[in-house]
Design an enzyme around this catalytic site. Sequence first.
Site, PDB file in Angstrom:
ATOM      1  N   ASP A   1      41.561  31.184  53.093  1.00  0.00           N
ATOM      2  CA  ASP A   1      42.556  31.647  52.131  1.00  0.00           C
ATOM      3  C   ASP A   1      43.265  30.441  51.539  1.00  0.00           C
ATOM      4  OD1 ASP A   1      44.811  33.151  50.856  1.00  0.00           O
ATOM      5  OD2 ASP A   1      44.048  34.786  52.084  1.00  0.00           O
TER       6      ASP A   1
ATOM      7  N   TYR B   1      40.347  42.032  35.081  1.00  0.00           N
ATOM      8  CA  TYR B   1      40.089  42.542  36.426  1.00  0.00           C
ATOM      9  C   TYR B   1      38.857  43.449  36.432  1.00  0.00           C
ATOM     10  CZ  TYR B   1      41.069  44.638  41.002  1.00  0.00           C
ATOM     11  OH  TYR B   1      40.998  45.061  42.308  1.00  0.00           O
TER      12      TYR B   1
END
Length: 263
Positions: free
Chosen positions: A39, A157
Amino acid sequence: MAEKLKGKIAFVTGSARGLGAEVCKSFAEEGVTRIALADILENELFETSKQIERKYDIKTVPIVMDVSLEMDWISACNIVKKEFGSVNILVNNAGISHRVGFADCTIEDWSKVIAVNQTGTFLGMKHIAPLMKVCQGGSIINVSSIAGLTGYFAAAYTASKWAVRGMTKAAAMEFGEWDIRVNSVHPGFVWTPLTYPAKELTERFSEITALNRVGSADEIAKSIVFLASDDSSFVTGAELAIDAGLTAGGGVRKIAQSLNLIK
């Protein structure tokens, strides 16, 4: 404990919090012995990694990386090769959202969403698949969205999540020669750090699902466990909608009910 993933090694992106962290916990519960958590959120990543190690007594390796950068993937693979040797499971979960339409989407916003959601998934498969080949196969699960199944209202998106769906099928064909299965999951609205800021939107969308509720990250994670396990050994190139029936026609049913066409 069923331990459907006993002895396997996993690599999960976007695993500092939310769905990614929940996937790592579910993997640990099902017998995964080693997990690489990746991450860009360094502090949360290390904390999640420590929590999983303490609770499940397994080996974890936190890797701070930007999934949109190829050099970060190369570095991550070197770490994994050194620590684990190979990988059995890859979950491309890292993603960002930007809920604006075409007219209001700047090229900078577009490029950022595509870089993380689409390019990040591409790079993950490109660089991790060879590590799976070493251990004679594995399973890749790409996290798309209901936006990858419908004409969703967020331009960048939606484009990125449809791309993930398509890349999944192309990768399934290519990596089948290495006995690597590749599937996509398409979550509906579930409570995660990405949806908390859009609480009203999330709750309203739940009204047009068959189950009439918002989901939990745990429910998505359990489906990912299935695709990661040998229980899905004959499943590749598939797409699994985990959306409480939203894309099955929930909106149409809601309108029909409002018109008293059905009870």
